[in-house]
Design an enzyme around this catalytic site. Structure first.
Site, PDB file in Angstrom:
ATOM      1  CB  CYS A 271      14.833  31.450  -1.599  1.00 28.28           C
ATOM      2  SG  CYS A 271      16.548  31.748  -2.096  1.00 28.28           S
ATOM      3  CG  ASP A 313      -8.164  -7.537   3.903  1.00 23.86           C
ATOM      4  OD1 ASP A 313      -8.979  -8.291   3.350  1.00 23.86           O
ATOM      5  OD2 ASP A 313      -7.318  -7.929   4.725  1.00 23.86           O
ATOM      6  CB  THR A 315      -8.934 -11.305   7.645  1.00 25.13           C
ATOM      7  OG1 THR A 315     -10.217 -11.873   7.402  1.00 25.13           O
ATOM      8  CG2 THR A 315      -8.183 -12.152   8.659  1.00 25.13           C
ATOM      9  CG  ASP A 510      -3.429  -8.092   7.200  1.00 22.08           C
ATOM     10  OD1 ASP A 510      -4.318  -8.404   6.371  1.00 22.08           O
ATOM     11  OD2 ASP A 510      -3.138  -8.795   8.185  1.00 22.08           O
TER      12      ASP A 510
END
Length: 614
Positions: A271, A313, A315, A510
């Site tokens: 288990c 990134d 911006t 983004d």
């Protein structure tokens, strides 16, 4: 342990656990009442029913080409019945059936934060129709319609605030305890709870396209996933099965005592291997979700724990993604604040991004804006109009200079930092000043990178499609290891693939142009609080709150989760193997061995649940 079937997972495992407990308890009562025949019957019966259900599960697994360690539990129950040890068989049956319930309880406790997201979905909304309110399903809401949000309601769709202000509790998504105060025309993300006065909302997106609906889909995906470590546990379990059979057979052959083989089988039910990893992984996913970081799968959580390189990134990731006022320069005729107030007053008539930035800055400073009249806009260049009786012109330097008889905005715009945009202002034919706009670094960007370094990330690469000089300035401020500007989406992918020679790579972005790089990285992280939907769908991890510092926290959670899972597996298996050796030597009878294994199970699950704590 593994569920017996979909039905058994929800209902059948409860029935088996209750039956096994009743059989064990009823048999014990009959034994103490001097009815050993009834005791044997109860123990045999309870064990037989659980064994039959387990046999169905084993056959289903074999049909899928999978052989798991549940076979050990089946062998131990079968051996107990065959060798006349029904009490040991009944204990193993209870251990097996109860183990399922223990796992369900632990996973339910661990999933609390994620399940809370799913349980908060709004079903209806109050929509204005011909001046009246009617309650409608949220699926019927269309962009442009107006709805009423009342105290205590969950915002059902993304919208724009039409009232003067609103107080919304976003803790279910961000983990922040304080409500967010919003102003007129602010965008309101779905999923928050209204804690202040009622307000009106203009629907921006349909319910299936809203922020919260996307988060719910991601949560459902995360809950259904299996981590590589969990699949690795299956592979370890096969070797453990072979070890168990070899040790049990050797003990029987060497001693001639079948009870020793039974004892080995009883204490060998692994288990710890089956329970520890999923409970720890789900705990880690839940913990990260409570901090506003949605990890889509257990595999992503494990990968996050191994990251050594971060490609970032610029911006919208390291910067706010929107231009903001960084400086105001006056020619001397009017104060700097008046330069901003007049420019923002006229820019109320424009929807240009620079105009929106000036109006936002003026409102933030508490300025009272005047109403513009006689406005004429030259798209993309500037505006002319009258403010408080004055002829005012706002726009680029050349546009304003061409409409003023004296002054030159370019004389005020010397020594500008890279990436700075200039908005010039003229009043009554004279150049009055300039306003400098720039996409500023997030206040927490530097601290986030320092926190990443503290968590073991060795290399940072800034990869952006912005101008090289702008990217270079941002990279030098943050102290990253390599700076790459002016990149196309395909070139970002090449950067990610090239960095793999330095270790597992995490890409944080983004925008839509970041989606290919997010997919190419070992781990893609999307700034989902206001990022593009394409990047959120492609990424493995979505940041639900606009706070970059939460990602290093998620990294710490992932590494702690993996450490706890491994500790649980190693400690649990070590204890089980030790008990097996004692059982093979004849020092641990089957009944006591079964009880000891149950203690090990509970200890392992409690240890795995430590991943829920900070």
């Amino acid at each position: 342990m593994r569920s017996i079937s979909v039905f058994a997972r929800d209902y059948g495992s409860v029935f088996l656990a209750v039956l096994a407990l009743a059989a064990l308890g009823g048999g014990g009562l009959a034994f103490f009442l001097a009815r050993p025949d009834l005791a044997m019957l109860a123990w045999f019966g309870g064990t037989g029913v659980v064994l039959a259900a387990l046999a169905v599960e084993i056959l289903q697994s074999l049909a899928r080409g999978h052989l798991g360690v549940d076979v050990i539990a089946g062998l131990s129950m079968s051996a107990a019945l065959a060798f006349g040890e029904p009490l040991a068989g009944a204990i193993v049956a209870l251990m097996y059936a109860g183990g399922q319930q223990l796992e369900n309880f632990a996973e339910g406790r661990a999933r609390r934060e994620m399940t809370a997201l799913l349980g908060r979905v709004a079903r209806t909304a109050m929509r204005y129709v011909d001046g009246h309110l009617e309650e409608v399903p949220i699926e019927s809401l269309c962009p442009g319609e107006r709805i009423l949000m009342r105290r205590g309601e969950v915002v059902p769709v993304d919208g724009r605030l039409l009232s003067d202000r609103a107080d919304v509790d976003m803790s279910a998504l961000t983990g922040e305890s304080l409500p967010v105060r919003l102003s007129r025309q602010d965008e309101v993300a779905s999923g928050g709870t209204v804690v202040g006065s009622a307000f009106d909302l203009e629907v921006l997106r349909r319910s299936e396209e809203s922020t919260y609906a996307g988060i719910v889909r991601l949560v459902e995906t995360a809950q259904q996933s299996r981590a590589p470590m969990m699949r690795l546990a299956d592979r370890y379990a096969l070797w453990f099965l072979l070890l168990t059979l070899a040790l049990a057979g050797s003990a029987w052959w060497a001693s001639g005592d079948s009870t020793r083989a039974l004892a080995v089988l009883v204490v060998a039910t692994p288990c710890p291997l089956i329970l520890a990893v999923p409970v720890a992984i789900i705990s880690g996913l839940s913990r990260a979700a409570s901090r506003g970081v949605l990890v889509k799968s257990g595999g992503a959580l494990e990968t996050l724990a191994t990251i050594r390189v971060a490609v970032l990134d610029k911006t919208g990731t390291l910067t706010g993604g929107q231009a903001g006022v960084v400086a105001i320069r006056s020619s001397g005729a009017v104060p700097e604040d008046e330069v901003l107030r007049l420019a923002a007053s006229l820019d109320q008539a424009s929807n240009h991004v620079s105009a929106e930035a000036l109006v936002c800055e003026a409102k933030t400073r508490g300025m009272v804006l005047s109403t513009p009249v006689e406005v004429v806009e030259t798209p993309g260049t500037g505006l002319e109009g009258r403010i408080d009786g004055h002829a005012v012109v706002v726009g680029g330097s050349d546009f304003v200079r061409g409409r003023c008889s004296s002054g030159d905005p370019r004389a005020l715009g010397t020594d500008l930092p890279p990436g700075t945009a200039v908005v010039a202002l003229g009043i009554d034919g004279k150049v009055a000043g300039i306003i400098l706009l720039a996409d500023r670094l997030r206040p927490d960007a530097g601290a986030a990178i320092d926190a990443f370094r503290a968590q073991g990330i060795r290399r940072f690469v800034l990869a952006s499609g912005d101008r090289a000089d702008v990217v270079d300035a941002a990279g030098r401020m943050l102290g990253v290891d390599e700076i790459r500007g002016g990149l196309l989406p395909g070139e970002k992918v090449e950067v990610v693939l090239g960095e793999r020679r330095n270790g597992p790579v995490m890409m944080i972005g983004d925008g839509v142009n970041d989606a290919p790089a997010l997919a190419a990285a070992d781990l893609g992280v999307a700034m989902g609080a206001r990022g593009a939907a394409a990047s959120s769908e492609t990424a493995d991890v979505v940041l639900l709150v606009d706070m970059l510092e939460r990602l290093p926290q998620a990294l710490a959670i992932a590494r702690r989760t993996r450490r706890i899972a491994r500790q649980s597996v190693v400690a649990g298996l070590a204890l089980s193997v030790g008990a097996m050796i004692f059982a093979a030597g004849g020092y641990l009878p089957p009944v006591q061995g079964a009880l000891l294994q149950e203690v090990i199970d509970v200890a392992v699950i409690l240890n795995a649940l430590r991943a829920l704590r900070g």
